[in-house]
Design a protein around this motif. Structure first.
Motif, mmCIF file in Angstrom:
data_model
loop_
_atom_site.group_PDB
_atom_site.id
_atom_site.type_symbol
_atom_site.label_atom_id
_atom_site.label_comp_id
_atom_site.label_asym_id
_atom_site.label_seq_id
_atom_site.Cartn_x
_atom_site.Cartn_y
_atom_site.Cartn_z
ATOM 1 N N ARG A 35 0.821 -1.216 0.000
ATOM 2 C CA ARG A 35 0.000 0.000 0.000
ATOM 3 C C ARG A 35 0.859 1.272 0.000
ATOM 4 N N ILE A 36 1.832 1.341 -0.922
ATOM 5 C CA ILE A 36 2.705 2.517 -1.008
ATOM 6 C C ILE A 36 2.599 3.158 -2.400
ATOM 7 N N VAL A 37 1.392 3.119 -2.966
ATOM 8 C CA VAL A 37 1.189 3.691 -4.297
ATOM 9 C C VAL A 37 1.443 5.199 -4.286
ATOM 10 N N PHE A 38 0.950 5.888 -3.238
ATOM 11 C CA PHE A 38 1.133 7.337 -3.179
ATOM 12 C C PHE A 38 2.617 7.687 -3.053
ATOM 13 N N LEU A 39 3.350 6.891 -2.283
ATOM 14 C CA LEU A 39 4.778 7.132 -2.131
ATOM 15 C C LEU A 39 5.500 6.945 -3.464
ATOM 16 N N SER A 40 5.113 5.929 -4.221
ATOM 17 C CA SER A 40 5.735 5.719 -5.531
ATOM 18 C C SER A 40 5.407 6.859 -6.479
ATOM 19 N N GLY A 41 4.209 7.436 -6.343
ATOM 20 C CA GLY A 41 3.874 8.614 -7.137
ATOM 21 C C GLY A 41 4.736 9.801 -6.771
ATOM 22 N N GLY A 42 5.008 9.956 -5.473
ATOM 23 C CA GLY A 42 5.886 11.035 -5.031
ATOM 24 C C GLY A 42 7.289 10.887 -5.602
ATOM 25 N N ILE A 43 7.815 9.659 -5.609
ATOM 26 C CA ILE A 43 9.146 9.417 -6.165
ATOM 27 C C ILE A 43 9.161 9.724 -7.656
ATOM 28 N N ALA A 44 8.119 9.294 -8.360
ATOM 29 C CA ALA A 44 8.059 9.508 -9.810
ATOM 30 C C ALA A 44 8.088 10.987 -10.163
ATOM 31 N N HIS A 45 7.312 11.793 -9.464
ATOM 32 C CA HIS A 45 7.258 13.212 -9.799
ATOM 33 C C HIS A 45 8.469 13.971 -9.264
ATOM 34 N N THR A 71 17.817 9.876 -3.583
ATOM 35 C CA THR A 71 17.856 10.789 -2.438
ATOM 36 C C THR A 71 16.446 11.133 -1.970
ATOM 37 N N ALA A 72 15.574 11.491 -2.922
ATOM 38 C CA ALA A 72 14.189 11.818 -2.579
ATOM 39 C C ALA A 72 13.478 10.613 -1.973
ATOM 40 N N ALA A 73 13.749 9.423 -2.510
ATOM 41 C CA ALA A 73 13.098 8.213 -2.008
ATOM 42 C C ALA A 73 13.507 7.910 -0.578
ATOM 43 N N MET A 74 14.784 8.101 -0.261
ATOM 44 C CA MET A 74 15.243 7.836 1.103
ATOM 45 C C MET A 74 14.614 8.813 2.096
ATOM 46 N N VAL A 75 14.469 10.071 1.682
ATOM 47 C CA VAL A 75 13.814 11.060 2.551
ATOM 48 C C VAL A 75 12.359 10.653 2.794
ATOM 49 N N MET A 76 11.666 10.245 1.729
ATOM 50 C CA MET A 76 10.266 9.834 1.869
ATOM 51 C C MET A 76 10.139 8.590 2.740
ATOM 52 N N ALA A 77 11.067 7.645 2.583
ATOM 53 C CA ALA A 77 11.030 6.434 3.405
ATOM 54 C C ALA A 77 11.220 6.778 4.879
ATOM 55 N N ILE A 81 8.387 6.374 8.118
ATOM 56 C CA ILE A 81 8.709 5.594 9.323
ATOM 57 C C ILE A 81 8.629 6.463 10.577
ATOM 58 N N LYS A 82 9.184 7.688 10.506
ATOM 59 C CA LYS A 82 9.290 8.544 11.694
ATOM 60 C C LYS A 82 8.032 9.362 11.952
ATOM 61 N N ALA A 83 7.336 9.751 10.898
ATOM 62 C CA ALA A 83 6.164 10.624 11.079
ATOM 63 C C ALA A 83 5.040 10.169 10.160
ATOM 64 N N LYS A 84 4.478 9.006 10.446
ATOM 65 C CA LYS A 84 3.460 8.428 9.579
ATOM 66 C C LYS A 84 2.220 9.312 9.463
ATOM 67 N N ILE A 90 4.072 15.540 3.640
ATOM 68 C CA ILE A 90 5.478 15.767 3.298
ATOM 69 C C ILE A 90 5.812 15.171 1.942
ATOM 70 N N ILE A 91 5.267 13.996 1.639
ATOM 71 C CA ILE A 91 5.491 13.401 0.319
ATOM 72 C C ILE A 91 4.911 14.292 -0.771
ATOM 73 N N GLY A 92 3.733 14.866 -0.517
ATOM 74 C CA GLY A 92 3.141 15.783 -1.491
ATOM 75 C C GLY A 92 4.006 17.012 -1.723
ATOM 76 N N VAL A 93 4.623 17.535 -0.655
ATOM 77 C CA VAL A 93 5.510 18.695 -0.786
ATOM 78 C C VAL A 93 6.751 18.330 -1.605
ATOM 79 N N LEU A 94 7.372 17.200 -1.295
ATOM 80 C CA LEU A 94 8.549 16.752 -2.048
ATOM 81 C C LEU A 94 8.201 16.494 -3.504
ATOM 82 N N TRP A 95 7.017 15.962 -3.730
ATOM 83 C CA TRP A 95 6.491 15.729 -5.078
ATOM 84 C C TRP A 95 6.514 17.041 -5.868
ATOM 85 N N ALA A 96 5.918 18.091 -5.293
ATOM 86 C CA ALA A 96 5.813 19.372 -5.989
ATOM 87 C C ALA A 96 7.163 20.069 -6.118
#
Length: 289
Positions: A35-45, A71-77, A81-84, A90-96
């Motif tokens: 269930r990490i589809v949104f995270l994969s979208g963040g990495i893609a963009h 680098t972006a993926a490690m930050v999102m990961a 883990i730390k702030a679910k 945060i993923i949306g911000v990194l995405w943009a």
């Protein structure tokens, strides 16, 4: 299609599509199950920032994009883990921000015009031999890692607490999974573009999830579906002079909705009618006996 394969660019396109399909079938299964589809979208963009960086610095596309995406993926990961409770924000911000950085770096490159559409919707017909061999290397790396850690990934995907009890290094494994996802995204961007990459990662596994009885079966079936979508999309693209990436995803989308229709029909047939249900209820109701 046989006529089209006489051209070298179509041979490279088919090879790139097959590689991306197999890897997306494997990694897409892990994405859907975890269930990490949104995270994969963040990495893609966010990877678009790597595209801009590569062009600005004059680096090869895959080198610059892969470093930035990892680098972006490690930050999102780390965030998940730390702030679910704040991970989606945060993923949306990194995405943009990643996309904005990429666009600005491309604008700052003097005297250089970049075809943005080729990265938004894919440029599978222009994949050079060099990038193709890099994709082969990345694909082999991902395949070896999944085979090596398959049992641990299986435990992580279905029961994280059970994985911890078994002594699986869950945090390290999760970072490895996200890193492999970043590599996959960089590969697939050339095939279908960063806007459509999530579709190729998620549609085949979603379809197979309703039929597969194990994660391995789901991976194999998703890879075969990806190959079917890619070959069909390339044929449609060549025959009707359409954008290849969009054609591939359109084929996948048709199968997606057909599958939903079939599943709905099957569930309706299996569900007992209201009259039968009422009759059984009355038969086992002691007050009516």
């Amino acid at each position: 299609m046989i006529e089209a394969l006489q051209f070298e660019f179509m041979q490279n396109a088919l090879m790139a599509g097959l590689l991306a399909s197999v890897i997306c079938g494997i990694m897409g299964t892990l994405v859907v199950v975890n269930r990490i589809v949104f995270l994969s979208g963040g990495i893609a963009h966010a990877a678009y920032g790597g595209i801009g960086l590569a062009f600005y610095m004059g680096w090869p596309y895959l080198v610059g994009t892969l470093g930035f995406s990892l680098t972006a993926a490690m930050v999102m990961a780390a965030v998940t883990i730390k702030a679910k409770h704040r991970a989606d924000t945060i993923i949306g911000v990194l995405w943009a921000v990643g996309m904005a950085v990429g666009i600005i770096l491309i604008d700052l490159k003097p005297g250089y015009n970049v075809d943005l559409m080729s990265y938004l919707f894919g440029s599978i017909l222009t994949v050079p031999d060099r990038d193709l061999w890099i994709m082969v290397g990345m694909g082999i790396f991902i395949l070896v890692m999944v085979v090596t850690y398959y049992t641990d990934l299986l435990a992580l995907s279905y029961d994280e607490e059970f994985a911890r009890i078994r002594g699986v290094p869950v945090t390290a494994l999760y970072f490895m999974l996200i890193g492999m996802l970043a590599v996959t995204v960089v590969m697939v961007i050339q095939v279908v573009g960063l806007i459509l990459v999530i579709a190729l990662l998620t549609i085949p596994p979603f379809i197979m999830e309703g039929y597969a009885r194990s994660m391995l079966t789901m991976m194999v079936g998703s890879s075969l579906l990806g190959v079917l979508f890619t070959v069909s999309g390339l044929w449609i693209s060549y025959s009707f002079d359409l954008t290849s990436g969009a054609s591939i995803i359109l084929v996948a989308g048709v199968f997606f909705f057909l599958n939903l229709f079939v599943q709905r029909r099957l569930s309706t047939r299996k569900r007992p009618s209201l009259a039968v249900t009422r009759e059984k209820t009355q038969a086992f109701d002691p007050q009516r006996s």
